[in-house]
Every structure is written in structure tokens, then in C-alpha cells.
Write a protein that holds these residues in place. Structure first.
Motif, PDB file in Angstrom:
ATOM      1  N   GLN A 179      20.946 107.992  35.537  1.00 32.52           N
ATOM      2  CA  GLN A 179      20.165 106.761  35.733  1.00 32.52           C
ATOM      3  C   GLN A 179      19.638 106.248  34.396  1.00 32.52           C
ATOM      4  OE1 GLN A 179      17.107 107.448  38.694  1.00 32.52           O
ATOM      5  NE2 GLN A 179      18.507 108.546  40.003  1.00 32.52           N
ATOM      6  N   TYR A 181      18.775  94.567  34.800  1.00 34.50           N
ATOM      7  CA  TYR A 181      19.755  95.108  35.728  1.00 34.50           C
ATOM      8  C   TYR A 181      19.174  96.313  36.468  1.00 34.50           C
ATOM      9  CZ  TYR A 181      20.990  98.307  31.900  1.00 34.50           C
ATOM     10  OH  TYR A 181      20.973  99.240  30.901  1.00 34.50           O
ATOM     11  N   THR A 182      19.829  96.732  37.533  1.00 38.17           N
ATOM     12  CA  THR A 182      19.283  97.714  38.462  1.00 38.17           C
ATOM     13  C   THR A 182      18.823  99.005  37.793  1.00 38.17           C
ATOM     14  OG1 THR A 182      20.667  96.820  40.209  1.00 38.17           O
ATOM     15  CG2 THR A 182      19.751  98.999  40.586  1.00 38.17           C
ATOM     16  N   VAL A 234      15.615  98.376  35.855  1.00 41.89           N
ATOM     17  CA  VAL A 234      14.452  98.176  36.724  1.00 41.89           C
ATOM     18  C   VAL A 234      13.966  99.522  37.262  1.00 41.89           C
ATOM     19  CG1 VAL A 234      13.672  97.136  38.891  1.00 41.89           C
ATOM     20  CG2 VAL A 234      15.099  95.824  37.316  1.00 41.89           C
ATOM     21  N   LYS A 235      14.894 100.400  37.642  1.00 42.22           N
ATOM     22  CA  LYS A 235      14.513 101.726  38.133  1.00 42.22           C
ATOM     23  C   LYS A 235      13.841 102.542  37.035  1.00 42.22           C
ATOM     24  CE  LYS A 235      17.948 102.216  41.782  1.00 42.22           C
ATOM     25  NZ  LYS A 235      19.096 102.985  42.275  1.00 42.22           N
TER      26      LYS A 235
END
Length: 47
Positions: A25, A33-34, A37-38
Motif C-alpha cells: 500500500q 489517487y486511492t 488517500v489511504k
């Protein structure tokens, strides 16, 4: 006597939480982007 400014006994718990971000991750927390953001969310929750 250990120097807790450089090392802490709880490092194992911290490392365990960080490993997913090192392995799969790995997003830039400043990006939109995803994965980014995580990563940003994880940083905010850790503080």
C-alpha cells in the motif's frame, strides 16, 4: 541502558502497522489517487 530517543521497545507494534504500507500500500500521502488517500488517512489516524 537503552536510548529511547533512538529506539523503543514498542517498535515491533509500530513496524507491524507500517509493513502493509512498505509492501503493498505504498502510496504518496500527498496525492489524490486511492493508495495516496489511504496512506494519508493512516498517517492522520496515527497522530
Amino acid at each position: 541502558m537503552p536510548d529511547n530517543a533512538a529506539y523503543d521497545k514498542n517498535i515491533g507494534r509500530v513496524l507491524e502497522k507500517m509493513l502493509p504500507f512498505f509492501r503493498e500500500q505504498y502510496g504518496n500521502a500527498s496525492s489524490q489517487y486511492t493508495l495516496g488517500v489511504k496512506a494519508k488517512r493512516a498517517i492522520e489516524q496515527a497522530c
